[in-house]
Scaffold this active site. Sequence first.
Site, mmCIF file in Angstrom:
data_model
loop_
_atom_site.group_PDB
_atom_site.id
_atom_site.type_symbol
_atom_site.label_atom_id
_atom_site.label_comp_id
_atom_site.label_asym_id
_atom_site.label_seq_id
_atom_site.Cartn_x
_atom_site.Cartn_y
_atom_site.Cartn_z
ATOM 1 N N GLU A 1 3.918 3.313 6.132
ATOM 2 C CA GLU A 1 2.737 3.833 5.437
ATOM 3 C C GLU A 1 3.245 4.617 4.233
ATOM 4 O OE1 GLU A 1 0.374 6.244 8.290
ATOM 5 O OE2 GLU A 1 1.930 5.564 9.678
ATOM 6 N N ARG B 1 -3.235 -2.443 5.635
ATOM 7 C CA ARG B 1 -4.401 -1.588 5.433
ATOM 8 C C ARG B 1 -4.214 -0.801 4.140
ATOM 9 N NH1 ARG B 1 -5.795 3.960 8.668
ATOM 10 N NH2 ARG B 1 -7.870 4.350 7.808
ATOM 11 N N TYR C 1 -6.146 2.210 1.787
ATOM 12 C CA TYR C 1 -7.222 3.191 1.873
ATOM 13 C C TYR C 1 -6.913 4.399 1.005
ATOM 14 C CZ TYR C 1 -4.056 5.207 5.423
ATOM 15 O OH TYR C 1 -2.966 5.717 6.100
ATOM 16 N N ASP D 1 -6.480 8.218 0.978
ATOM 17 C CA ASP D 1 -6.135 9.218 1.971
ATOM 18 C C ASP D 1 -6.534 10.615 1.504
ATOM 19 O OD1 ASP D 1 -5.143 9.983 4.414
ATOM 20 O OD2 ASP D 1 -3.055 10.023 3.798
ATOM 21 N N GLU E 1 -3.140 4.931 -0.303
ATOM 22 C CA GLU E 1 -2.121 4.688 0.717
ATOM 23 C C GLU E 1 -2.181 3.234 1.162
ATOM 24 O OE1 GLU E 1 -0.586 6.419 5.057
ATOM 25 O OE2 GLU E 1 -1.651 7.692 3.634
ATOM 26 N N THR F 1 1.653 -1.163 5.911
ATOM 27 C CA THR F 1 1.988 -2.557 6.167
ATOM 28 C C THR F 1 1.422 -3.009 7.507
ATOM 29 O OG1 THR F 1 4.049 -2.153 7.397
ATOM 30 C CG2 THR F 1 4.202 -2.190 4.987
ATOM 31 N N TRP G 1 -6.474 -1.020 14.057
ATOM 32 C CA TRP G 1 -5.195 -1.654 14.333
ATOM 33 C C TRP G 1 -5.242 -2.474 15.623
ATOM 34 C CZ3 TRP G 1 -2.118 -2.143 10.471
ATOM 35 C CH2 TRP G 1 -2.022 -1.144 9.485
#
Length: 518
Positions: free
Chosen positions: A14, A64, A66, A68, A74, A77, A462
């Site tokens: 991340e 993902r 998004y 943050d 952010e 993977t 997830w």
Amino acid sequence: MSASGPGPRVTGLETEFGVLCAPVGPQAAAKGDLPDVERAAALIFRHRPAGYRSTNLFLPNGGRLYLDIGDHPEYATAECVRVRDLIAQDQAGRAILAAMAQRAAASLAQRGTPARLHLLANNTDSAGHTYGCHESYSVPRHLLDDSPGAQGVDGGSGEAVMAVLTSFLATRPVLVGSGRPLGAGAANGNMDGPGAGDEEAAWGLSPRAPHLKTLTSADTTGQRALVNTRDEPHADAARLRRLHVTCADTTMAEPTTGLRSAVTLLLLDALEAGWDFTDLSLTDPLATLSALGESPWGDVSAATIDGRRLTAVDIQEAFLERLASYLDDAGVPDFLRGAEHLLEDLAPRVISALRHHDAGSIDTEIDWAIKRRLMRAQRERHPRLSGEALEALRSRVDLAYHDLNAETGLAPRLTAQGAMARLCEPEEIERAHHVPPMTRAALRGAFVAACLEVGADFSVTWESLRLDSPPTAPVDLSDPLATVHEAAEALTERVKHLRPEEMHRIDLVGRGGLGAPG
């Protein structure tokens, strides 16, 4: 001690990115006309991939994207098994974000505000705030919990394993730190001439190190820890835990990022197989790590719990030597296929460079070494620069190194010139834009792609999938390694055959927006 290695585990990255908006052109916009960080980040996400209606996007490649806390874009993977897949996923996510920023800048120019949006894959901003790169590794629950395990691990082993892990993580920046320019007066910065003072001494190994204040913490925002211990496995909680490492420097060179993941994965395998590293546990890992923020070569004290006075380089070399023995014993694991050279060749060269205070053999592969080479070249171009001007130049080099903007960032040019090595082929990264790795991410990515294709509303986490319009019960994906799941595949097939009259756009007000098309 087991002669065969543990089974596969998933890992992910991340990365939080800083945002900067700067004027461009002969009639550059006044500072007051430019969007601030909050508006700039929101503008970037208005130019997200087609089909989404929120700033929280699960993508067809399994990753993902998004916005943050703190207005940091952010990218996380997908779950990966192989190091090469992980790096390809990471690079693909950066490219997706960079394209969003480019489209956002074009929209500003069309409105009469010529500006350039910079996404910075670094760790600190000008106000001293820190943001980071987090790593996730799935591990058997017994490895981190203080309870007996299937491999004969004794009760109370979780504490001992964590002591090993934090000692390893505290000294790991000597291998894979991104490097940081130090403050005024470093390297005799007031002296003239390219040979005056040691430019290396103006750089520390890790920008993240000075901001880390505790070894472990369940707090994700208040206490900056090496390991976040919140029990959030994103998987079968009875069987697995997630080792959530929150101390990594954000790196640009693919071999650096790959080596960081490879050596950590191998250590987890060795620990799970029963190999003993407790003699490498440190009495004060935080003190050693903090010193690495100021150290150019890792020659900082690292006292072990058995009373030895070593250095951070000594500790990492000892870990690497023991892991090489484990590799000889267990054989090359699948996660290392196509990346064996990172551990067998690159890691020993980094140790040698640190020992000899000469980074010439690694200055196309390891971030901290690449930055110093760039800065030495700048000193040769500006031999009389000193004081604040020299310090400002170092900061500019540092920012440009981490800039994802294709026009101003250094990484694309360095790569094209052969001055920054790659791990993955361009085709691997291009494929990772759209194709998930062969983990549970493949099931999630196929579902997301199907929903985007027909315009269906959906919610994704997830470990679960849900079709919202028409509504369905969620499908749980508790095994991160699963690539076959009857219910998930059936749901994806149902989505592909939805008729327009079966779907309607739902109101996102009050929703968390998890994966909902935006």
